[in-house]
Enzyme design. Structure first.
Site, PDB file in Angstrom:
ATOM      1  N   HIS A  40     -46.079  31.539  39.419  1.00 23.26           N
ATOM      2  CA  HIS A  40     -47.007  30.529  39.962  1.00 23.26           C
ATOM      3  C   HIS A  40     -46.518  29.245  39.509  1.00 23.26           C
ATOM      4  O   HIS A  40     -47.494  28.213  39.105  1.00 23.26           O
ATOM      5  CB  HIS A  40     -48.379  31.158  39.293  1.00 23.26           C
ATOM      6  CG  HIS A  40     -48.582  32.324  39.937  1.00 23.26           C
ATOM      7  ND1 HIS A  40     -49.410  32.657  41.106  1.00 23.26           N
ATOM      8  CD2 HIS A  40     -48.470  33.461  39.613  1.00 23.26           C
ATOM      9  CE1 HIS A  40     -49.721  33.834  41.233  1.00 23.26           C
ATOM     10  NE2 HIS A  40     -49.023  34.661  40.054  1.00 23.26           N
TER      11      HIS A  40
ATOM     12  N   LYS B  56     -26.076  19.229  12.441  1.00 27.21           N
ATOM     13  CA  LYS B  56     -26.426  19.407  11.108  1.00 27.21           C
ATOM     14  C   LYS B  56     -25.844  18.164  10.194  1.00 27.21           C
ATOM     15  O   LYS B  56     -26.228  17.937   9.200  1.00 27.21           O
ATOM     16  CB  LYS B  56     -25.592  20.854  10.756  1.00 27.21           C
ATOM     17  CG  LYS B  56     -26.304  22.060  11.249  1.00 27.21           C
ATOM     18  CD  LYS B  56     -25.765  23.216  10.904  1.00 27.21           C
ATOM     19  CE  LYS B  56     -26.673  24.549  11.240  1.00 27.21           C
ATOM     20  NZ  LYS B  56     -26.155  25.872  10.547  1.00 27.21           N
TER      21      LYS B  56
ATOM     22  N   GLU C 174     -24.986  28.501  23.279  1.00 25.88           N
ATOM     23  CA  GLU C 174     -24.494  28.081  22.013  1.00 25.88           C
ATOM     24  C   GLU C 174     -22.979  28.595  22.108  1.00 25.88           C
ATOM     25  O   GLU C 174     -21.874  28.108  21.445  1.00 25.88           O
ATOM     26  CB  GLU C 174     -24.837  28.610  20.808  1.00 25.88           C
ATOM     27  CG  GLU C 174     -24.732  27.689  19.732  1.00 25.88           C
ATOM     28  CD  GLU C 174     -25.402  27.858  18.633  1.00 25.88           C
ATOM     29  OE1 GLU C 174     -26.617  27.148  18.151  1.00 25.88           O
ATOM     30  OE2 GLU C 174     -25.309  28.946  17.922  1.00 25.88           O
TER      31      GLU C 174
HETATM   32  O1  PA5 Z   1     -25.278  31.037  15.944  1.00 29.61           O
HETATM   33  C1  PA5 Z   1     -25.089  30.173  15.074  1.00 29.61           C
HETATM   34  O2  PA5 Z   1     -24.118  30.205  14.267  1.00 29.61           O
HETATM   35  C2  PA5 Z   1     -26.249  29.514  14.568  1.00 29.61           C
HETATM   36  O3  PA5 Z   1     -27.457  29.385  15.388  1.00 29.61           O
HETATM   37  C3  PA5 Z   1     -26.721  29.665  13.326  1.00 29.61           C
HETATM   38  O4  PA5 Z   1     -27.169  30.964  13.280  1.00 29.61           O
HETATM   39  C4  PA5 Z   1     -28.031  28.800  12.788  1.00 29.61           C
HETATM   40  O5  PA5 Z   1     -27.544  27.497  13.048  1.00 29.61           O
HETATM   41  C5  PA5 Z   1     -28.274  29.226  11.498  1.00 29.61           C
HETATM   42  O6  PA5 Z   1     -27.313  29.204  10.374  1.00 29.61           O
HETATM   43  P1  PA5 Z   1     -27.341  29.765   9.253  1.00 29.61           P
HETATM   44  O7  PA5 Z   1     -27.353  31.440   9.454  1.00 29.61           O
HETATM   45  O8  PA5 Z   1     -25.885  29.358   8.470  1.00 29.61           O
HETATM   46  O9  PA5 Z   1     -28.565  29.241   8.266  1.00 29.61           O
END
Ligand code: PA5
Length: 448
Positions: A304, A416, A283
């Protein structure tokens, strides 16, 4: 103690086609020096995660103590950066049998899979459960959906006492959850606004659940602090573990075509550490057509399953092995076993595990597959704290190498937003139109 052995990514071991020349690594020294200075300055802003090891954990410990004294079950509701760190800490440091032996029992509701929801709810007694709702934005669909059902159930079953069973971990000012906390007087912990989800494991996001399940969060922070100290002092590439991890992966990726970064611990308790790392690496760095796909493998199981591909498939991987020297328990192969398998006698399961790792490494060296080994003397809070900070800093530093912002996730936000539109959220009408334009089911096969 952790040790990083990068011998097997070097050209002198696996050749120049796949390996890195020492001069090539050192040619980044000016870049590293400049970036190092920038990072030190950015610790008040983008690299704010670097300040987290120095926090006073007392308020978190007090809240955790209250939960431990009053509840038998602790359910974390959150997803992505709001849950992966907690799952990782719990699995690495508490092992596999925690819920069979200890309280508060720990469960996570991350997905919106109805059967998972049912399974968790069936395992708990709601009047003895504390629910920790973790969301930085306060609006992530999965988290809010799971929370809404729990919230309703709590109110129905416990009346006015429902508030005592909820703790929110969210932005100090913004978002639906903060608003609800303020309006209804529900306890809420702050996520520092400058720390993004996947860098938040050392905030109350990860530290509260960890402390509730008995993890020593002071030692965890000490480990992270140690790694910060080393990485703040050492500008030299060969002495700075975070820059070394980042640079070896970057060169392997951009100059040797290693588009996949496999992490392969030889300790199943580190399986969720890989999930946490995968989110961090993917990410943060997957932007502008760049990045490296992180993949998980578990030693010895994937010997394996995957090693055939790693050795003879596309030459597109760099592998990080994680070795553990000492396990809490170990078991010896008895002496009195048939002659055919007697070569195993006297060895322990740990010996076999680590010999298998050596064997796999030798096989990979033969096939010229670059690999790094990180060795932990044992899986403990201090070492995991070091590992967390190591990978967070390596990721942040990699942002400079790839010239991308490692701290945002615009492509995740897009998905989202389409989901909000599909669920009928107000203000997302245009997004719904865009969805209808984009999404067609034109070519398909249906079988009854
Ligand atoms: O790293 C990130 O920003 C995302 O993976 C968020 O943690 C994830 O989408 C969850 O978001 P939130 O904490 O706003 O619910």
């Amino acid at each position: 103690m952790i040790k990083i052995d990068y011998t097997n990514v070097m050209a002198e071991v696996i050749g120049e086609r796949d390996g890195i020349l020492r001069e090539e690594l050192l040619s980044f020294r000016h870049f590293v020096s400049e970036t190092h200075q920038r990072i030190q300055k950015e610790k008040e802003r983008k690299f704010y995660f670097a300040k987290l090891p120095y926090q006073d954990p007392t308020p978190i410990l007090e809240t955790a103590q209250h939960i431990r004294e009053n509840f038998d079950y602790f359910v974390l509701i959150g997803i992505g950066g709001s849950s992966l760190g907690s799952i990782m800490l719990h699995e690495a440091l508490n092992g596999f049998n925690y819920n069979n032996k200890k309280v508060p029992k720990f469960y996570v509701l991350d997905n919106v899979d109805p059967e998972k929801f049912e399974a968790v709810m069936e395992n708990i007694e709601i009047e003895k459960t504390c629910f920790n709702i973790v969301t930085k934005s306060g609006s992530t669909v999965e988290t809010i959906a799971n929370f809404s059902i729990v919230y309703d159930t709590l109110k129905e079953r416990l009346g006015d006492k429902y508030k005592e069973h909820l703790i929110f971990t969210t932005d100090p000012e913004k978002g639906f959850l903060r608003k609800l906390a303020n309006e209804e007087g529900i306890k809420a912990l702050d996520i520092p606004p400058l720390v993004g989800g996947r860098f938040s494991v050392l905030t109350p996001v990860g530290l509260l659940p960890a402390a509730v399940v008995g993890i020593n969060i002071k030692d965890l922070l000490e480990g992270a602090k140690k790694m910060d100290l080393i990485c703040s002092i050492e500008e030299h590439i060969e002495h700075n573990p975070a820059y070394l991890i980042a640079l070896t992966h970057y060169i392997a990726n951009m100059r040797r075509g290693k588009n996949i970064a496999v992490m392969m611990p030889y300790a199943e308790r580190l399986s969720s550490f890989v999930d946490w790392y995968k989110q961090l690496w993917a990410e943060s760095l997957g932007k502008d057509g760049l990045g490296q796909t992180p993949a998980k493998a578990i030693g010895t199981i994937d010997q394996h399953s995957q090693i055939q591909l790693y050795r003879e498939g596309p030459r597109d991987k760099i592998i990080t092995f994680i070795q553990v020297n000492n396990f809490k328990h170990d078991f010896k192969i008895p002496d009195d076993i048939p002659e055919d398998i007697h070569y195993l006698s006297g060895h322990t399961l740990k010996d076999i595990l680590n010999k298998e790792l050596l064997g796999t490494k030798a096989a990979l060296i033969k096939s010229k597959v670059p690999n790094i080994t990180i060795t932990l003397d044992e899986i403990n809070e201090y070492n995991i704290g070091m590992m967390i900070y190591l990978y967070e800093l390596a990721t942040g530093f990699s942002g400079y190498l790839y010239k991308i912002n490692p701290f945002d996730q615009p492509a995740v936000e897009e998905g989202k937003n389409f989901t909000y539109a599909l669920m009928g959220r107000k203000g997302y009408e245009a997004k719904l139109e865009e969805f209808k334009e984009l999404y067609k089911e034109k070519y398909k096969i249906e079988i009854q």
